[in-house]
Each structure stands twice: as C-alpha cells, then as structure tokens.
Enzyme design. Structure first.
Site, mmCIF file in Angstrom:
data_model
loop_
_atom_site.group_PDB
_atom_site.id
_atom_site.type_symbol
_atom_site.label_atom_id
_atom_site.label_comp_id
_atom_site.label_asym_id
_atom_site.label_seq_id
_atom_site.Cartn_x
_atom_site.Cartn_y
_atom_site.Cartn_z
ATOM 1 N N GLN A 1 -9.908 1.692 2.214
ATOM 2 C CA GLN A 1 -8.976 2.453 3.060
ATOM 3 C C GLN A 1 -9.743 3.332 4.057
ATOM 4 O O GLN A 1 -9.322 3.502 5.211
ATOM 5 C CB GLN A 1 -8.064 3.331 2.198
ATOM 6 C CG GLN A 1 -7.262 2.595 1.145
ATOM 7 C CD GLN A 1 -6.390 1.494 1.697
ATOM 8 O OE1 GLN A 1 -5.854 1.602 2.794
ATOM 9 N NE2 GLN A 1 -6.261 0.411 0.951
ATOM 10 N N ARG B 1 0.823 -1.207 0.000
ATOM 11 C CA ARG B 1 0.000 0.000 0.000
ATOM 12 C C ARG B 1 0.860 1.262 0.000
ATOM 13 O O ARG B 1 0.560 2.233 -0.701
ATOM 14 C CB ARG B 1 -0.946 -0.025 1.202
ATOM 15 C CG ARG B 1 -2.113 -0.969 0.986
ATOM 16 C CD ARG B 1 -2.961 -1.207 2.206
ATOM 17 N NE ARG B 1 -4.121 -2.030 1.845
ATOM 18 C CZ ARG B 1 -4.994 -2.518 2.704
ATOM 19 N NH1 ARG B 1 -4.841 -2.289 4.012
ATOM 20 N NH2 ARG B 1 -6.008 -3.244 2.282
ATOM 21 N N HIS C 1 -6.143 -0.664 -6.862
ATOM 22 C CA HIS C 1 -5.440 -1.849 -6.356
ATOM 23 C C HIS C 1 -4.831 -1.614 -4.973
ATOM 24 O O HIS C 1 -4.607 -0.510 -4.536
ATOM 25 C CB HIS C 1 -4.419 -2.378 -7.371
ATOM 26 C CG HIS C 1 -3.211 -1.551 -7.613
ATOM 27 N ND1 HIS C 1 -2.234 -1.953 -8.493
ATOM 28 C CD2 HIS C 1 -2.788 -0.380 -7.101
ATOM 29 C CE1 HIS C 1 -1.281 -1.060 -8.510
ATOM 30 N NE2 HIS C 1 -1.591 -0.109 -7.691
ATOM 31 N N GLU C 2 -4.630 -2.745 -4.283
ATOM 32 C CA GLU C 2 -4.222 -2.782 -2.866
ATOM 33 C C GLU C 2 -5.256 -2.109 -1.959
ATOM 34 O O GLU C 2 -4.909 -1.529 -0.931
ATOM 35 C CB GLU C 2 -2.832 -2.168 -2.662
ATOM 36 C CG GLU C 2 -1.737 -2.822 -3.449
ATOM 37 C CD GLU C 2 -1.723 -4.332 -3.323
ATOM 38 O OE1 GLU C 2 -2.115 -4.850 -2.253
ATOM 39 O OE2 GLU C 2 -1.340 -5.012 -4.291
ATOM 40 N N GLY C 3 -6.511 -2.195 -2.330
ATOM 41 C CA GLY C 3 -7.587 -1.661 -1.497
ATOM 42 C C GLY C 3 -8.097 -0.341 -2.020
ATOM 43 O O GLY C 3 -7.375 0.647 -2.073
#
Length: 622
Positions: A474, A323, A467-469
């Site tokens: 978040q 992240r 991507h990555e949340g």
C-alpha cells in the site's frame, strides 16, 4: 454510545446521505428505507453471527477428502445473510438488487463484520466477484455467473497468489491455453484450459452454496509456448467449481479444480483458507468435442473475462473494492474490542484514585474507568476506531458520487477514491489492531484468556495488515503511484478537501488551534513528498514509503476528525442529538490532535532526508 448511534451520526449528520434520495437511482429510498436496512442487518448480526463467532473460531473447517465441513451455525448464518438480500443490495433491481447507495450498504454490512468476521462464508468476496463481472464480463457472464452470485446460489472467490510468488503477481506461472480450435465460440466466453496452483484462497472450498465461482489470474503462453514475463501477460478467467450451462444450471460435471489443503490461521478461522490445484487431473473434464481424456485431463475449464493480457486491470476492480472492505472489517473488529473494554472498565473495580493526600486504602476500590490511564487507552481506541469508520464511510460516499454525481463531481470523487484507497485499507488495519491490543490491556490478565472476546478480536484483526496487499504494498502504491499520478492531480484534490476543512474550522473559536495544527501537518507532508522525489530516483523515494504512508494516514484522519468534530458541534448547538455522544466525539477529536498528529514528524524525517539506511543495509550485517 452504541455502534448504531455512531453509524447514524456519520450517515445523517456528517455525510448527509438522505440527500442521495433526490438522485434518480435512489429515488425509491429515504431515511425510512435506509434505517430499515440498518435495523435488519444489526438484528441478523446479533442473532445469527454473534452467537456463532466463538464456535467458528474453535471449530475450524476440516476436510474429509471429499468435502470441507463447517459448523452448523456457520451454515445458518450464511443462509440468513443470503436471505437478507445484502449480496445484491447496491445492484439494479433487474439483478435482484435494492439500488441502495454504496455508503448505506457498507454501513449495514459493517454489523456483520463486528459480530463475526469469520462467520457466514465471506459475502464480501462473492459480491466483489460479481461486481467485477458486472463491470468487465459479457452480458451472458453477468446473467449466468454474477446474477447467481447476487442471489446466493453461487459464492465467489479471487485467486491471485501462488505458493512460489506470494504478492508478486508478475511471477505467477498458472497458464491458460485455448481449449481446441473452436474455443473462441463458446457462448460463456473464450474457453481455456488452466493448469497451476493458487494459495491463500479464502472460501476456496465449502458446501455453503450450490457452486463456487473462482476468478483466476493466469498467463496465456505466446506462440512459442513461453509465458510473458511481468504483468503484461496476465489474463482473467471464470473457473467454476462445477460446470454450468448457458442458463446457469449445473451440468452435473465437476471442473478440474481440487482442494490441495487447508491453511490453519491465527484468526479468521471460520472461513476456509485453501490451496487449490487447477488442472491436476483429479476431476478431469472431457474435451469440448466429447472426446476421451488423457491421463491427467486437459486442465480446468475457464472462460476469459475481458481481453487477453488485461487480467490485472480487470482484477483491480475487485481488489480495490476488497481493500476498502478490509479496512471496514478491521474497523469493526476494533470497535468490538473497544466496546468490550469500555464495558469491562465500567464494571470492574480495582485500585483507588490518587487524591491530595495520595491513595486512601480505607476507601473501596473504584471502577477501572476512574483511572486516567484507562481513560487514555479508551480514548485512543475511540479515536482510532470511530475515525476509521468515518474514513471508510467517506470512501463509500465517494463511490456513490462517482456513479451518480454530476460529471465534474464524479470525476473528482473517482480521483479522491484512488488516493484514499491505500489509506482506507492500511490505516484501519494498523490502528484498529492497536486498539484491540489496548482492549486486551484494559482487561489485564483476563484479556489474555479466552474467557473474554478481546483476544479473538486481536487474532482476527492481525490478518488485515496482510491480506489485499501488505502495508509495504500500500505504501509503494501511495507514494510510487497515487501521489504522482496525472501530475499530482489526486494529491491536489485531496489537499484541497483538507484545506477546505481547515478554513471552516479556523472560523470556529474552539477549533482554530486544531485547524492550524492540521495546516502545519499538511505543509510538512507536502514538503516531504517533494523531497522524497527530489532526485527522481524511485529507489531513493520509495525506501521510506511505509513511514510516508503512516504520516499520510494520520494527516487524513486528522482531517476526518476535524470534519466530524464540526458536525458534532453543530449537533450540540442544535440540541437535537445525543449530547453525551457528541461531547464524546469532540473529546476523541481533540485526543487525536493532542496525542496522534504529533507523531508525523518522526515518520516524515526519514522520508524528507531520503534516509538510505534500510536500502543500504548489507544483509550480512543482520
């Protein structure tokens, strides 16, 4: 002002990273070695990544049924990157590393993202995969898998999402069953057979390395063969594309991992993005006892990492690292667009300035940068992107403090890093994307064409909000977990850092106004935080989590800019830096306070009132 000059200022003037050399882990280093690493990465990025960037965008990966093909320039870039040693830069020398501070490593890696984020094979995924194994793997898993990833022999991935589940990991259905009665005795770890499908796997198949090491989340069925609902049943497995022995040598046997297809993306086109099938029988693997194969094969061989049911906890080691890396990548794409639009604005002539008598058509046209609105767009980009870079490097500096600081300082750094990770991922991916949009705007119609690079920067950067949340994930993490964890200790530690900067700035006549504005913003954020949770009902508090995330991010960036401004003012007073660059930083800081910080009131309004509109909106009304 170059990106390198900005990096040097942040590292040496603001974060004082030279002082890290006094710590035993970094005793072999100093300004000279830090600069040498930065020089090397800046040069390699310019020579190998930048020329391949457009090629990787236009010549997308393709699959011939057996192999995934990438342009020759991507292979050359990957080879140059591996040869640089940056995959293992922060690791122990025993693992082939340099024992670099994380903050220097990330600053050096940033040059590759800026030059060609879709080029060279996804080093971040490989080092992140190996770092997870260093934290949670067995000694042999570290030696066989992590060490070979750090050397570049093997590359790595993370396999989380599934076609039917997306970001909802509790709904994954990939299953792992013990591989026979003696499965727990395999030297590489308890051996399982995996069957299932994984989607959106970056670098999931290619020929850039000898092997690909997949880290796969899957569920182990209970005694009745059922999958445990939710995330409690999720375990983590090492699933190599090609099987290896206990010395890391390829056995010559292919694991049952098959490429089902390539996803064709808006940006990041140079990195193969894949759908992988585990255990479908296309590459069946013989049973451990040497017996025969059934029609489908027994499944893909995977080795358990950590304890059963602890997969998500282990995977967060890589996810949180990724992240921050995503935030840094978004930042560098924003900076690339800013520098391109700044150069264009200085060289492109168009229009005439407005004087006391209006415009004089007899005068020659002036450079775009002479127009106030162009300067506004450039200042916005500068404040967003350089501020984001400062935030990401600050987070990396917290990693060094967490691992090498005194116990109390290390504990506080870990707490602050938890708080800031959702901001470090989400804020740059939103606002540096907006910077890319303004870079296109500065170019006018030309910015919309492929004759200039800014349209590709925007396309590449658009993925970073997902991507990555996603932003929503978040936001839920920040307001639903981080600000309330340990009774609000993380929030209190963050607020204490902000207040310390406010106190220093109030003592400076030129920054008292900004200090007071930040104090007011911090107070408003605290009030909204308490109001959001006043009823104790998560559905009420979290319905407006995303505007809360945006406000929290802007307050954080105002704090970062205040810190950077004080350091720039000190540099100006000492007259030992680049005066124009320092004045530019002061202007960018003031821009952020004048134009950006006032936005938080609009975001915090729905949070404070627990506005029910979005959660009560009937789907039929759409």
């Amino acid at each position: 002002m170059s990106t390198r000059e900005t990096v040097d200022f942040l590292l040496y003037r603001w974060l004082a990273v030279e002082g890290l050399a006094a710590r035993p882990r970094f005793a072999e280093h100093g300004r000279e070695t830090f600069d040498a690493v930065l020089d090397l990465c800046e040069r390699l990025a310019a020579e190998q990544f930048a020329p391949a960037n457009r090629i990787a965008d236009t010549e997308e990966p393709w699959f011939d049924g057996e192999r995934v093909h990438l342009p020759a320039s991507s292979h050359a870039a990957a080879e140059a990157y591996v040869a640089s040693g940056m995959l293992a830069a922060a690791q122990d020398t025993a693992m082939g590393g340099m024992q670099l501070p994380c903050v220097v490593e990330m600053a050096a890696q940033a040059f590759f993202s800026k030059a060609g984020i879709g080029v060279g094979g996804g080093g971040m995924l490989t080092s992140g995969n190996a770092n997870l194994l260093m934290a949670h793997g067995t000694p042999l898993q570290r030696e066989v898998f992590a060490k070979n990833e750090f050397s570049g022999r093997f590359f790595g991935t993370m396999c989380l999402s599934e076609p039917q589940a997306g970001s909802s990991l509790s709904d994954i259905v990939t299953r792992a069953v013990p591989d026979g009665a003696g499965h727990a005795d395999d030297p590489l770890g308890p051996r399982y057979r995996l069957r299932g499908n994984k989607m959106w796997i970056s670098n999931g198949d290619h020929e850039l390395a000898e092997n690909i090491i997949h880290l796969v989340l899957a569920k182990i069925p209970d005694a009745d063969g059922r999958l445990v609902p939710g995330t409690r049943g999720i375990s983590l497995f090492i699933v190599p594309k090609k099987l290896v022995d206990t010395d890391g040598r390829l056995t010559g046997e292919r694991n049952d991992v098959a490429l089902a297809g390539l996803n064709h993306k808006l940006g990041y086109r140079g990195i193969p993005n894949t759908l992988l099938n585990f255990g479908e029988g296309r590459h069946p693997v013989r049973a451990a006892d040497g017996g025969g194969l059934d029609g489908r094969g027994a499944g893909a061989i995977g080795y358990l990492v950590g304890e059963p049911g602890q997969g998500l906890r282990c995977m967060f080691h890589m996810m949180n690292e990724a992240r921050i890396a995503v935030g840094l990548g978004a930042t560098m794409l924003g900076l690339a667009g800013y520098e391109a639009s700044l150069d264009y604005a200085r060289t492109r002539t168009q229009g005439r300035p407005v004087g006391p008598a209006g415009k004089d058509p007899t005068q020659p046209p002036v450079a775009l940068i002479r127009h106030a609105d162009i300067r506004r767009m450039l200042l916005a980009q500068k404040s967003w992107c350089e501020g984001a870079l400062a935030l990401c490097l600050y987070c990396a500096r917290l990693v060094d403090e967490q691992h090498t600081g005194e116990p109390a300082a290390a504990a506080e750094a870990a707490l602050l890093l938890e708080m800031l990770t959702p901001i470090a991922k989400s804020w740059p991916s939103e606002w540096c994307l907006e910077a890319n949009s303004l870079a296109i705007q500065v170019h006018g119609g030309y910015g919309y064409t492929r004759d200039f690079p800014v349209e590709q920067y925007w396309r590449d950067n658009r993925l970073n909000m997902i991507h990555e949340g996603t932003h929503g994930i978040q936001a839920l993490d920040l307001l639903g977990r981080k600000v309330v964890m340990d009774g609000g200790r993380g929030y209190a530690a963050w607020a204490a850092r902000v207040n310390a900067a406010i106190e220093r700035a109030i003592a400076r006549p030129g920054w008292a106004r900004e200090a007071n504005e930040l104090a007011g913003a911090l107070k408003a954020l605290g009030h909204a935080t308490r109001a959001a949770w006043a009823t104790g009902q998560p559905e009420e508090a979290l319905a407006n989590a995303t505007p809360y995330l945006q406000a929290f991010g802007h307050v954080t960036l105002a704090w970062v800019w205040l810190e950077v401004a004080l350091a720039a003012e000190d540099a100006l007073a000492a007259a030992d830096g680049a005066a124009d660059a320092d004045r530019g930083r002061l202007a960018a800081a003031r821009y952020f306070f004048r134009y950006e910080l006032p936005r938080i009131g609009a975001w915090l309004g729905p949070v404070e009132s627990r506005e029910p509109l979005c959660r009560e909106m009937d789907e039929a009304w759409f």
